[in-house]
Write a protein that holds these residues in place. Structure first.
Motif, short mmCIF file in Angstrom:
data_model
loop_
_atom_site.label_atom_id
_atom_site.label_comp_id
_atom_site.label_asym_id
_atom_site.label_seq_id
_atom_site.Cartn_x
_atom_site.Cartn_y
_atom_site.Cartn_z
N LYS A 359 0.80 -1.23 0.00
CA LYS A 359 0.00 0.00 0.00
C LYS A 359 0.83 1.29 0.00
CE LYS A 359 -3.62 -2.65 0.54
NZ LYS A 359 -4.49 -3.00 -0.63
N VAL A 360 2.16 1.18 0.15
CA VAL A 360 3.00 2.38 0.20
C VAL A 360 4.01 2.33 -0.96
CG1 VAL A 360 4.65 3.75 1.52
CG2 VAL A 360 2.75 2.60 2.68
N LEU A 393 -4.92 2.81 -0.87
CA LEU A 393 -5.78 1.86 -0.16
C LEU A 393 -6.85 1.29 -1.07
CD1 LEU A 393 -6.24 3.87 3.17
CD2 LEU A 393 -4.49 2.16 2.60
N GLY A 394 -6.69 1.48 -2.37
CA GLY A 394 -7.68 0.99 -3.33
C GLY A 394 -8.70 2.06 -3.66
N PHE A 395 -9.70 2.19 -2.81
CA PHE A 395 -10.75 3.20 -3.00
C PHE A 395 -10.22 4.60 -2.77
CE2 PHE A 395 -15.12 4.21 -3.54
CZ PHE A 395 -15.38 5.31 -2.73
N GLY A 415 -2.09 15.77 -2.90
CA GLY A 415 -3.26 15.39 -3.69
C GLY A 415 -3.87 14.11 -3.17
N PHE A 416 -5.10 13.85 -3.61
CA PHE A 416 -5.77 12.62 -3.21
C PHE A 416 -6.72 12.17 -4.32
CE2 PHE A 416 -8.83 15.82 -1.97
CZ PHE A 416 -10.07 15.24 -2.26
N ARG A 417 -7.05 10.89 -4.28
CA ARG A 417 -8.05 10.31 -5.16
C ARG A 417 -9.08 9.58 -4.31
NH1 ARG A 417 -8.87 5.23 -6.70
NH2 ARG A 417 -6.80 4.56 -5.94
N LEU A 418 -10.34 9.80 -4.60
CA LEU A 418 -11.44 9.10 -3.94
C LEU A 418 -12.27 8.46 -5.04
CD1 LEU A 418 -12.79 8.52 -1.20
CD2 LEU A 418 -14.23 10.53 -1.61
N ALA A 447 -13.99 3.83 -14.14
CA ALA A 447 -13.40 2.59 -14.64
C ALA A 447 -14.31 1.42 -14.25
CB ALA A 447 -11.99 2.39 -14.10
N PHE A 448 -14.43 0.44 -15.12
CA PHE A 448 -15.32 -0.67 -14.81
C PHE A 448 -14.88 -1.94 -15.52
CE2 PHE A 448 -16.96 2.00 -18.12
CZ PHE A 448 -17.35 1.15 -19.14
N LEU A 449 -15.33 -3.09 -15.01
CA LEU A 449 -15.04 -4.45 -15.48
C LEU A 449 -13.57 -4.82 -15.31
CD1 LEU A 449 -17.19 -4.80 -18.72
CD2 LEU A 449 -17.79 -5.38 -16.37
#
Length: 449
Positions: A359-360, A393-395, A415-418, A447-449
């Motif tokens: 995760k890091v 952390l994925g999500f 920065g961050f992504r959610l 993003a999907f599948l």
């Protein structure tokens, strides 16, 4: 000319909620369209089979003179910009990634991307000239000028539509290797350039004004096309015609290597890409591209030389040109009023992402321009090196880019992504501590599948 010189401050008003665009998120191990824009080889490693980009915005202002806190001070920003003897360098840069789509199929990856680009630059501008034009509080002074560089004020807007293909060439339990290519169709919108090189002369300031004379002829290029022919002193001049007609092509090529850690993870991922190999041709009814020799000498009508106050209310390069012609200081050496070609800023990008613990990660990134900024027909770029620690952390993902920029120096951002939404800045932390770069980016993709 005064308005042209301080264009950056007018644009700054647009950027305040703002050139390494999308720093941190573009090298995430959650691979998507932003990774593919950085390196087309990444399209074969998409984290999901399909991705749709709804929007991506990145705005950046960098300079080598003015700190962020100066914007709230009582000091005249023009005085700060033209202090000292070091040439003034400033870059105002906006990129918009529009609706885009990517997919992964077996060992292949494909992408269709749309992008708009807006830039304004000050390149190696002598602070003495800028101060003499913009400062009305003159003192008795004589300054010698001897600047062999090409001092540029240039602006451009253009759009791109990119078609990308990538393939995983080697893939086993230990490592994988991919390669990719992007072909970009270029849609030049507007362009303007003022390039003054080999200036050797004198600026004399006295009670009646500031005057310039040259000891030998200098070389001057004046070029413009599209909406920037009329003016380039506010953002509307750029946004009126970002996408013109199709009139240019460029290519990006890249490779990608992964040292694997299990089926879907890696210990190290590295990539190399050469981007923006190409040029575009500006075609417009008001096209103008002329090279002059500039010889400013004392005459019976102008005993002191060129009165720089004549440029105070000038809005565009055509008016600059007319002032110099009226005074008899310009001689045409080469003229082309029809089509002219402008080169894109070819870049070498190199990066490596290291997994420290699960995760890091830590990413090292290098951006090296392959052409000099001083050419009159060249869109500029910057040399940048950055290190970005990141937790994924994925999500949710967060990152802290630390960069060294050739224009603005050291910058620290966050920065961050959610899920598919991201928000960040290359410089938010150093901006609060009086850094010389202001930047923000945001976007959303699914993003999907």
């Amino acid at each position: 000319m005064k308005k042209i010189i301080v264009t950056s401050f007018l644009l700054f008003g647009f950027i305040t909620f703002a050139q390494e665009h999308f720093s941190g998120i573009s090298t995430s191990n959650r691979v998507g369209i932003l990774n593919g824009v950085l390196n087309p080889a990444e399209f074969s490693s998409l984290s999901k089979k399909f991705e749709i980009n709804f929007y991506g915005l990145s705005f950046d202002v960098s300079n080598n003179k003015i700190g962020f806190k100066d914007l709230t001070s009582n000091t005249n920003l023009e005085d700060l910009l033209f202090t000292g003897t070091a040439p003034v360098n400033m870059r105002v840069d906006a990129t918009i990634i529009g609706p885009s789509f990517a997919m992964r199929w077996m060992k292949w990856g494909f992408g269709l991307t749309t992008k708009a680009n807006v830039k304004f630059d000050m390149v190696d501008v002598d602070p003495t000239i800028g101060n003499a034009i913009s400062n009305t509080n003159l003192v008795l002074n004589t300054t010698l000028l001897n600047n062999p560089n090409n001092q540029r004020l240039d602006g451009t807007s253009y759009g791109t539509v990119g078609f990308s293909a990538a393939r995983t060439i080697i893939d086993n339990d230990k490592y994988s290797f991919s390669a990719g290519i992007t072909l970009n169709m270029l849609f030049p919108g507007s362009y303007s350039n003022f390039g003054l090189s080999n200036l050797n002369g004198t600026i004399t300031e006295n009670a009646s004004g500031a005057y310039l004379t040259t000891n030998q002829p200098a070389t001057l290029n004046i070029a413009y096309s599209g909406s920037l022919a009329d003016s380039f002193t506010n953002f509307n001049d750029y946004s009126q015609s970002i996408f013109g007609k199709l009139n240019g092509l460029s290519t990006d090529i890249g490779v990608n290597y992964e040292w694997k850690d299990g089926k879907s993870n890696y210990k190290i991922k590295g990539g190399l890409a050469i981007k923006n190999m190409g040029s575009m041709t500006f075609k417009d009814n008001n096209n103008h591209n002329t090279n002059y020799t500039l010889d400013i000498h004392s005459t019976p009508q102008n005993l002191q030389g060129l009165d720089l106050s004549l440029f105070n209310n000038v809005n565009n390069l055509s008016e600059v040109e007319q002032v110099l012609f009226d005074k008899g200081y310009l001689n045409i050496s080469d003229q082309n009023k029809t089509d002219f070609k402008v080169s894109l800023p070819t870049l070498l990008t190199l990066y490596a992402d290291f997994k420290i613990v699960p995760k890091v990660y830590v990413t090292g990134y290098l951006q090296q321009k392959m052409k000099k900024d001083e050419s009159n027909a060249q869109i500029t770029a910057r040399n940048i090196f950055s290190v970005t620690p990141r937790i994924n952390l994925g999500f949710f993902e967060a990152y802290l880019p630390v960069s060294q920029d050739e224009i603005s120096g050291t910058n620290v951002g966050f920065g961050f992504r959610l899920a598919g939404f991201y928000l960040g800045s290359n410089s938010i932390i150093t901006s609060l501590a009086d850094g010389k770069q202001a930047n923000i980016y945001t976007g959303y993709r699914l993003a999907f599948l």
